[in-house]
Design a protein around this motif. Structure first.
Motif, PDB file in Angstrom:
ATOM      1  N   ARG A 182      -3.696  -3.034  -9.730  1.00 48.19           N
ATOM      2  CA  ARG A 182      -4.760  -3.066  -8.739  1.00 48.19           C
ATOM      3  C   ARG A 182      -5.491  -1.729  -8.728  1.00 48.19           C
ATOM      4  O   ARG A 182      -4.866  -0.658  -8.617  1.00 48.19           O
ATOM      5  N   TRP A 220      -7.769  -6.411  -9.141  1.00 45.99           N
ATOM      6  CA  TRP A 220      -6.756  -6.556 -10.189  1.00 45.99           C
ATOM      7  C   TRP A 220      -7.410  -6.543 -11.566  1.00 45.99           C
ATOM      8  O   TRP A 220      -8.391  -7.240 -11.802  1.00 45.99           O
ATOM      9  N   ASP A 267      -0.882 -13.549  -2.452  1.00 49.54           N
ATOM     10  CA  ASP A 267       0.025 -12.407  -2.330  1.00 49.54           C
ATOM     11  C   ASP A 267       1.487 -12.783  -2.563  1.00 49.54           C
ATOM     12  O   ASP A 267       2.394 -12.036  -2.177  1.00 49.54           O
ATOM     13  N   LEU A 283       5.083 -13.092  -4.017  1.00 52.42           N
ATOM     14  CA  LEU A 283       5.881 -12.202  -4.862  1.00 52.42           C
ATOM     15  C   LEU A 283       6.236 -12.858  -6.183  1.00 52.42           C
ATOM     16  O   LEU A 283       6.436 -12.175  -7.192  1.00 52.42           O
ATOM     17  N   ALA A 331       5.321 -10.096  -8.839  1.00 57.65           N
ATOM     18  CA  ALA A 331       4.869  -8.835  -8.249  1.00 57.65           C
ATOM     19  C   ALA A 331       6.034  -7.855  -8.234  1.00 57.65           C
ATOM     20  O   ALA A 331       7.067  -8.116  -7.611  1.00 57.65           O
ATOM     21  N   ASN A 360       5.470  -4.514  -7.386  1.00 59.45           N
ATOM     22  CA  ASN A 360       5.163  -3.774  -6.161  1.00 59.45           C
ATOM     23  C   ASN A 360       3.773  -4.213  -5.713  1.00 59.45           C
ATOM     24  O   ASN A 360       3.217  -5.165  -6.262  1.00 59.45           O
ATOM     25  N   ASP A 361       3.215  -3.545  -4.713  1.00 58.81           N
ATOM     26  CA  ASP A 361       1.935  -3.988  -4.158  1.00 58.81           C
ATOM     27  C   ASP A 361       0.780  -3.862  -5.136  1.00 58.81           C
ATOM     28  O   ASP A 361      -0.260  -4.512  -4.958  1.00 58.81           O
ATOM     29  N   ASP A 362       0.923  -3.039  -6.163  1.00 53.94           N
ATOM     30  CA  ASP A 362      -0.196  -2.749  -7.050  1.00 53.94           C
ATOM     31  C   ASP A 362       0.066  -3.070  -8.512  1.00 53.94           C
ATOM     32  O   ASP A 362      -0.708  -2.679  -9.385  1.00 53.94           O
ATOM     33  N   ARG A 366       1.653  -6.243 -11.231  1.00 44.12           N
ATOM     34  CA  ARG A 366       2.193  -7.586 -11.429  1.00 44.12           C
ATOM     35  C   ARG A 366       2.419  -7.866 -12.920  1.00 44.12           C
ATOM     36  O   ARG A 366       1.685  -7.373 -13.765  1.00 44.12           O
TER      37      ARG A 366
END
Length: 265
Positions: free
Chosen positions: A57, A70, A111, A113, A151, A153-155, A157
């Motif tokens: 991201r 992304w 979003d 996971l 995912a 982490n948050d940023d 994938r």
């Protein structure tokens, strides 16, 4: 006395064996391990080809970005024949432009996971008459796919696609469940893959030259041995070693290797 029978079905045994085999690869053999995983998935699902990729991201995506910031960072194809390689490069380039396809938008949305999607259950019938499906599926010998998104982490994938051709039956819900079963347990594996590229916890991605030196370090080679194997001077190797340590914020080989035993952060 009657011996107890094993209640585990053969398909589950095959998956467990794959997990064990992946665990036997050293951290220095990450490329071979990834190729082994993709090859096993191709066989397991009677597929034509497999693609594994990483998307990240952007820290400051532009307003109204259809991909929500992304963008692709790394792509590997099991069988990168010229037509497939050209198609992958075209899609890679398109994702950095304003001309994105509905399939690309949907693949980045949400979003969750962990997510498994069958191509024909995800996209509307009209999409299969459009240019993207023709150019990146039919023209390179594909007709169907299953995609998995993980995912880390948050940023960051992981995205994996398994493809079949027009002579094969479409993927079923059971195929998707089986692929999901395999992939859900492999977060540790993808973490190792990303670490070897300087992604996930390094403060900057590794260059190709740094990555070759890193794999030598993880294999236990001395700097002199690495220099000999890579046909470069010891000074060049030492420069790369220091750069690697700086990017991973460590001061020794032991601390570097310890990252592969750590947890996601």
């Amino acid at each position: 006395m009657q011996l107890a029978t094993d209640p585990i079905d053969p398909q589950s045994k095959e998956v467990y064996a794959l997990w064990d085999q992946l665990g036997d690869f050293s951290v220095a053999d990450g490329d071979a391990a990834l190729a082994y995983l993709m090859s096993a998935l191709r066989t397991m699902l009677s597929a034509r080809n497999v693609l594994w990729g990483v998307v990240v991201r952007l820290p400051s995506p532009k307003l109204a970005d259809p991909l929500l910031g992304w963008r692709p960072r790394l792509v590997r194809v099991l069988d990168p024949i010229p037509a497939v390689a050209a198609s992958v490069q075209k899609q890679y380039d398109t994702l950095w432009s304003d001309d994105v396809d509905l399939s690309q938008i949907l693949s980045m949305s949400g979003d969750e996971l962990f997510r498994v999607r069958l191509l024909f259950e995800t996209l509307p019938p009209a999409w299969f008459e459009d240019k993207h499906y023709r150019r990146h599926y039919l023209d390179v010998g594909f007709a169907d796919s299953i995609s998995v998104r993980i995912a880390l982490n948050d940023d960051l994938r992981i995205r994996l696609f398994v493809f079949r051709d027009a002579q094969q039956p479409r993927f079923t819900t059971q195929d998707g469940q089986r692929l999901g079963f395999v992939m859900r347990a492999l977060r540790w594996f993808h973490r190792q893959q990303l670490l070897s590229h300087g992604l996930l916890i390094a403060n900057a991605p590794l260059t190709p030259a740094e990555r070759r030196v890193l794999l030598g370090l993880l294999a236990g080679d001395t700097e002199r041995q690495i220099a000999q194997k890579l046909a470069q001077s010891p000074n060049t190797t030492h420069f790369h070693v220091n750069s690697i340590y700086a990017k991973f914020a460590v001061r020794s080989r032991q601390s570097l290797a310890a990252l592969w035993l750590g947890r996601l952060r």
